[in-house]
Design an enzyme around this catalytic site. Structure first.
Site: not given
Ligand code: GAR
Length: 234
Positions: A17, A141, A112, A70, A95
């Site tokens: 988070g 991005s 996202n 699912r 995820m």
């Molecule tokens: C972030 O770096 C985000 O860019 C990536 O997961 C991380 C989440 O961190 N997102 C992805 O890979 C989506 N495909 P967090 O759980 O500490 O917020």
């Protein structure tokens, strides 16, 4: 068009988070056009839930592993987020791939952040892949979500230069520092009515974003610098 009330944001997360925390921190430090009104997670143990509870933000867990199939999970996730009545749904380290019914329900208001300079490196393990490929630049991005994994219209990117001696750990630390600055800014564009998705095309300040807004990460000062925008709107 400036919107008259703070826009309601529902954040979806699966893990630590830190992305959510950065958005909340921005909300607390700036006169934002948004307010995080709900946090939803597929993972009962997500640390992001604890962060939300510590700030009295309502949370709901839709525990992925407890669903028999699912489609039951997808339906519960959709119902949960619909009940939050968000103006914008923000995926922040969520995820799970949201299904097509979810995308359809929140189309035009589903965002996202992905750790790569899309369209390069969609999917998982982007740091490993850019380092193996010998790239000189990586980054993150922010994009609207459609039914293609990491394939929706890209709104803004932050570019991070790769050093010769970067490891996954050092590179990911820099990219994450940069993306935590970028995401709240883009969210606020949307909630201020400056950013929209129309017929599959992102628009900023009334003009099509022909190419994403590009920021460069200044790691020495911990700042983002906007690249010249002359060619990025049509
Ligand atoms: C972030 O770096 C985000 O860019 C990536 O997961 C991380 C989440 O961190 N997102 C992805 O890979 C989506 N495909 P967090 O759980 O500490 O917020």
């Amino acid at each position: 068009m400036s919107l008259t009330r703070k826009q309601r944001i529902c954040v979806l997360l699966s893990g630590s988070g830190t992305t959510f925390a950065a958005i909340l921190d921005y909300q607390q430090r700036h006169q934002t056009h948004f307010e995080i009104t709900h946090v939803v997670s597929d993972n009962p143990r997500a640390q992001g839930l604890d962060r939300a509870r510590a700030h009295n933000i309502p949370t709901t867990v839709v525990p992925y592993k407890q669903f028999a199939c699912r489609s039951d999970f997808d339906q519960e996730l959709l119902d949960t987020v619909v009940a939050c009545a968000p103006d914008l749904v923000v995926l922040a380290g969520f995820m799970r791939i949201v299904d097509s019914a979810f995308v359809a329900r929140f189309f035009n208001k589903l965002m996202n952040i992905h750790p790569s300079l899309l369209p390069k490196y969609p999917g998982l393990n982007t740091y490993e892949r850019v380092l193996s490929a010998g790239e000189s630049r990586h980054g993150s991005s922010v994009h609207f979500v459609n039914n293609v994994l990491d394939g929706g219209p890209v709104i803004a990117q932050v570019v991070v230069l790769i050093d010769n001696n970067d490891s996954i750990a050092t590179l990911s630390a820099r990219v994450q520092e940069a993306e935590r600055m970028l995401y709240p800014v883009v969210i606020d564009w949307f909630c201020d009515g400056r950013l929209t998705l129309q017929q599959g095309q992102a628009h900023l300040d009334g003009k099509p974003l022909v190419t994403p807004r590009i920021f460069h990460f200044d790691q020495h000062h911990g700042e983002l610098h906007l690249e010249s925008t002359k060619s990025s709107t049509g």
